[in-house]
Motif scaffolding. Structure first.
Motif: not given
Length: 459
Positions: A254-259
């Motif tokens: 759910q982490n956009p930065g990770f994606w």
């Protein structure tokens, strides 16, 4: 902490870094030990080759990622790392690397290149339907090696984060990456010479011996890791009440930065690592370079990273600008591939300069990307986060060499000459997408305050 304890702590963490960096370096030696031998492998048996086709070599190069992708071993590896700890996972992974190398060596020494099999499953045509048994077994070994190598990679990343968080994290990861590039450069430089003097299978045997050294070194690290936990008077970071739970897996997703990091990773590495598998062939066909010399020119790429990756990591530690460094690296990669695509430029010196610039780009992005992950993801989720990134990266590392190998086969004339225009356009396309993603990451960091532009060292 008094100055004596600080000095002792600093000495221990840098000793740990050297140990685990050498472990990964040995893995990268084996990973690229065959890359400069592609032309010899495709040579007729009467001339000392194995008569592999371009499609068979592309399948072999891509087989590194087969188990990681289709058996989800990187997902399981990350969960095992966060649940069972660094020590267990590291021994398991380095042992699997070693096993895969022995199978690879067995295939090239004990199985005749004249024995072929027909396959009903061809992965949408990426696996040759009629394939040598030798290639199939070698790919099995390379796939097992790849599974162990990538799980070792996420384990080493967590080791470095564990010992260096709040200290010189980017510098440490930069040195670790530089040592890995030294392994790649050594393989590209010396593999053709070893094969020339001792036969095509000899480099693989040398690579297997390097992996044995890495396995022994990780055994040594285990004792230091136990001492670390004992001195901190805590239960192992992987087993305390901050340990991994399944809901942490969902939080990572759910982490956009990770994606953004994960997507950047797959497109950036797809523009570089598969290219290196075919770069020797490119130099031989387009620039008329002799095989051994071509291997040395390609090795300029990883050699350039050995000094520059720790340098850029040190800049990130002290000044910051991690997202900016990633964007600059992606731009450089794309420009270099466009230059190699130009049909009217065939000078050897030009190709050498481009390889050096590619080495600069290959230093910029990893030196900033890997230390940025702990800024976005908590330590207890780090093994899982790295495993997902490696999994997505492996999609590129498996499919791109197979795709490019097939395209090269379609652009090979009857006399064996290859037109590299279409393969290079593929690599340019990956570079363009990497520029776009890194730009989004830079904008997102300003909005969400991940700290990617901030220095790593806590004063």
């Amino acid at each position: 902490m008094d100055s004596k304890n600080q000095t002792s702590s600093r000495f221990k963490r840098w000793t740990v870094l050297i140990i685990v960096a050498i472990v990964m370096m040995m893995g990268y030696v084996f990973w690229d030990i065959v890359s400069p031998l592609s032309t010899q492998l495709k040579a007729p048996i009467a001339e000392g080759g194995m008569n592999w086709t371009s499609a068979e070599y592309g399948f072999y190069a891509g087989s590194y990622s087969i188990f990681n992708i289709f058996l989800l071993m990187l997902f399981f590896g990350g969960i095992i790392l966060d649940k069972c700890g660094i020590r267990f996972t590291g021994i398991m992974a380095t042992g699997v690397m070693l096993l895969g190398s022995f199978i690879n060596y067995y295939a090239l020494t004990r199985i005749s290149p004249n024995d072929c099999v027909d396959l009903s499953f061809t992965l949408f045509g990426l696996i040759p339907e009629h394939i040598k048994l030798q290639v199939l077994i070698a790919a099995l070994g390379f796939g097992l090696f790849g599974m162990g190598c990538d799980i070792t990679g996420i384990t080493v990343s967590k080791v470095v984060t564990k010992w260096f968080k709040g200290h010189e994290l980017a510098s440490a990861m930069g040195i670790q990456v530089a040592m890995a590039r030294l392994g790649t450069a050594s393989a590209l430089s010396f593999s053709p010479l070893i094969a020339m003097n001792f036969g095509l299978s000899a480099p693989i045997l040398v690579g297997a011996f390097m992996l044995l050294i890495g396995f022994v070194l990780f055994l040594i690290y285990i004792f230091m890791d136990k001492d670390f936990d004992r001195n901190k008077r805590i239960v192992s970071l992987e087993a305390n009440d901050e340990s991994f739970r399944f809901r942490d897996f969902v939080k990572v997703l759910q982490n956009p930065g990770f994606w953004m990091i994960a997507i950047l990773c797959v497109f950036f590495y797809s523009s570089i690592r598969p290219f290196m598998k075919f770069a020797t062939d490119l130099l031989i066909n387009k620039y008329g370079v002799e095989g051994v010399t071509a291997g040395w020119i390609v090795s300029a790429l990883p050699y350039a990273t050995i000094i520059l990756t720790p340098l850029f990591g040190s800049i990130y530690d002290r000044i910051g600008k991690g997202a900016t460094l990633m964007l600059i690296g992606c731009v450089l990669v794309t420009i270099c591939h466009i230059c190699l695509l130009l049909p009217f430029v065939t000078s050897t010196w030009f190709a050498t300069v481009i390889m050096i610039i590619l080495g600069i780009a290959f230093s910029l992005v990893p030196s900033a990307m890997w230390p940025s992950v702990p800024k976005i993801v908590p330590l207890k989720q780090l093994g899982t986060a790295y495993s997902i990134i490696y999994y997505i990266q492996n999609l590129g590392l498996m499919l791109v060499p197979m795709w490019v190998g097939d395209v090269i086969g379609q652009n090979t004339t009857s006399d064996g000459h290859v037109d590299f225009t279409m393969p290079m356009m593929i690599f340019v396309g990956f570079g363009v997408v990497a520029i776009f993603i890194s730009s989004i990451l830079l904008i997102m960091d300003k909005k969400k305050h991940y700290g990617l532009e901030d220095a790593n060292i806590i004063k």
